[in-house]
Design a protein around this motif. Structure first.
Motif, PDB file in Angstrom:
ATOM      1  N   ALA A  86     -49.971  31.820  17.228  1.00 34.57           N
ATOM      2  CA  ALA A  86     -48.954  32.869  16.724  1.00 34.57           C
ATOM      3  C   ALA A  86     -49.228  34.128  17.069  1.00 34.57           C
ATOM      4  O   ALA A  86     -48.513  34.487  17.133  1.00 34.57           O
ATOM      5  CB  ALA A  86     -49.664  32.816  14.905  1.00 34.57           C
ATOM      6  N   THR A 154     -40.616  40.602   9.985  1.00 30.61           N
ATOM      7  CA  THR A 154     -41.201  39.290  11.125  1.00 30.61           C
ATOM      8  C   THR A 154     -41.565  38.996   9.325  1.00 30.61           C
ATOM      9  O   THR A 154     -41.436  37.644   9.074  1.00 30.61           O
ATOM     10  CB  THR A 154     -43.033  40.295  11.293  1.00 30.61           C
ATOM     11  N   THR A 158     -39.864  34.877   8.527  1.00 34.45           N
ATOM     12  CA  THR A 158     -40.609  33.428   9.351  1.00 34.45           C
ATOM     13  C   THR A 158     -41.234  33.673   7.951  1.00 34.45           C
ATOM     14  O   THR A 158     -40.912  33.536   6.567  1.00 34.45           O
ATOM     15  CB  THR A 158     -42.902  34.505  10.109  1.00 34.45           C
ATOM     16  N   THR A 159     -42.709  32.825   7.733  1.00 33.69           N
ATOM     17  CA  THR A 159     -43.273  32.599   6.336  1.00 33.69           C
ATOM     18  C   THR A 159     -44.519  33.784   5.630  1.00 33.69           C
ATOM     19  O   THR A 159     -44.902  34.867   6.961  1.00 33.69           O
ATOM     20  CB  THR A 159     -44.350  31.268   6.542  1.00 33.69           C
ATOM     21  N   ILE A 162     -47.301  32.159   8.239  1.00 37.40           N
ATOM     22  CA  ILE A 162     -47.679  32.756  10.038  1.00 37.40           C
ATOM     23  C   ILE A 162     -47.313  34.582  10.095  1.00 37.40           C
ATOM     24  O   ILE A 162     -47.478  35.227  11.276  1.00 37.40           O
ATOM     25  CB  ILE A 162     -46.415  32.023  10.239  1.00 37.40           C
ATOM     26  N   ALA A 163     -47.212  35.205   8.841  1.00 39.89           N
ATOM     27  CA  ALA A 163     -46.190  36.333   9.467  1.00 39.89           C
ATOM     28  C   ALA A 163     -47.100  37.390  10.032  1.00 39.89           C
ATOM     29  O   ALA A 163     -47.295  38.227  10.792  1.00 39.89           O
ATOM     30  CB  ALA A 163     -45.710  37.452   8.369  1.00 39.89           C
ATOM     31  N   LEU A 166     -49.247  36.618  13.200  1.00 39.32           N
ATOM     32  CA  LEU A 166     -47.802  36.871  14.214  1.00 39.32           C
ATOM     33  C   LEU A 166     -47.748  38.339  15.123  1.00 39.32           C
ATOM     34  O   LEU A 166     -47.430  39.066  15.552  1.00 39.32           O
ATOM     35  CB  LEU A 166     -46.789  36.216  13.493  1.00 39.32           C
TER      36      LEU A 166
END
Length: 236
Positions: A86, A154, A158-159, A162-163, A166
């Protein structure tokens, strides 16, 4: 410094002058003044102070924030490998964002008073005074304002797991960009690689302002056809 019937007085605050240049602004702003002493932006001392930032402020402010976002991803369940992936993806996405912002926002063509004023404030000053050491990196307050919608985007795309990692990677990419940019203007090349990077970026300032938008990498310039022409670039 005369453009048509308007003269820019370099001894007075510049931000609210340059808008009067109209169509002559683009030519004026791409005629660099090479001096380590930067211009004054505003009459207000407080407003002027907010436009000046030492390069070392950037890692001090943003590296801890980036690490916090990354740790948040770990707390939400990312494994070590997933976290690393990520972060790397975030850095890679930043390089594309860096290119897009530089090419399409920082180099937008303007002729109106407020268009010229906005452009000068966000990037035009850097082409006019490329060696101004206190305005080579972004003030943290402006970066925070710009980063807020990017974080929201973001998170939406995304989730929740993950955000954070990332986005933290993207912030690390930004830190690398700002520090690299400062180095390319004021650091000494220590090997062929850094010499090539400096040459590439200074070519953008003094030779081909509409080419070579990448700062940390020339990758996207190759992809989108804005890599400097080899014959011109080799002479720089």
């Amino acid at each position: 410094m005369v453009a048509k019937d308007f003269t820019v007085d370099l001894n007075k605050p510049l931000v609210f002058q340059v808008g009067h240049l109209g169509e002559a602004y683009d030519e004026w702003v791409h005629q660099p003044i090479v001096s380590k002493v930067g211009p004054r932006f505003f009459a207000s001392d407080y407003a002027e102070l907010l436009t000046c930032t030492k390069w070392w402020v950037i890692p001090i402010v943003w590296v801890p924030v980036a690490l916090w976002f990354i740790s948040l991803g770990v707390e939400r369940g990312l494994s070590s490998d997933q976290t690393m992936l990520a972060v790397v993806c975030g850095i890679f996405i930043w390089t594309l964002l860096e290119y897009i912002i530089h090419r399409f926002i920082f180099h937008v063509k303007t002729t109106s008073y407020w268009g010229n004023t906005f452009h000068y404030f966000v990037h035009g000053f850097h082409h006019k005074h490329p060696m101004d050491s206190l305005r080579l990196v972004f003030p943290p307050a402006l970066t925070a304002i710009a980063a807020t919608p990017l974080w929201s985007m973001t998170y939406l795309l995304t989730t929740p797991t993950i955000a954070p990692a990332l986005f933290g990677g993207g912030l690390l990419g930004y830190v690398m960009y700002d520090i690299t940019h400062y180095y390319l203007h004021h650091g000494q090349a220590v090997n062929k690689s850094t010499q090539k990077m400096k040459k590439y970026h200074l070519n953008h300032h003094f030779k081909e302002q509409e080419m070579g938008y990448g700062v940390t990498s020339s990758f996207w310039d190759h992809i989108f056809g804005t890599f400097p022409q080899s014959k011109v670039y080799s002479k720089n």
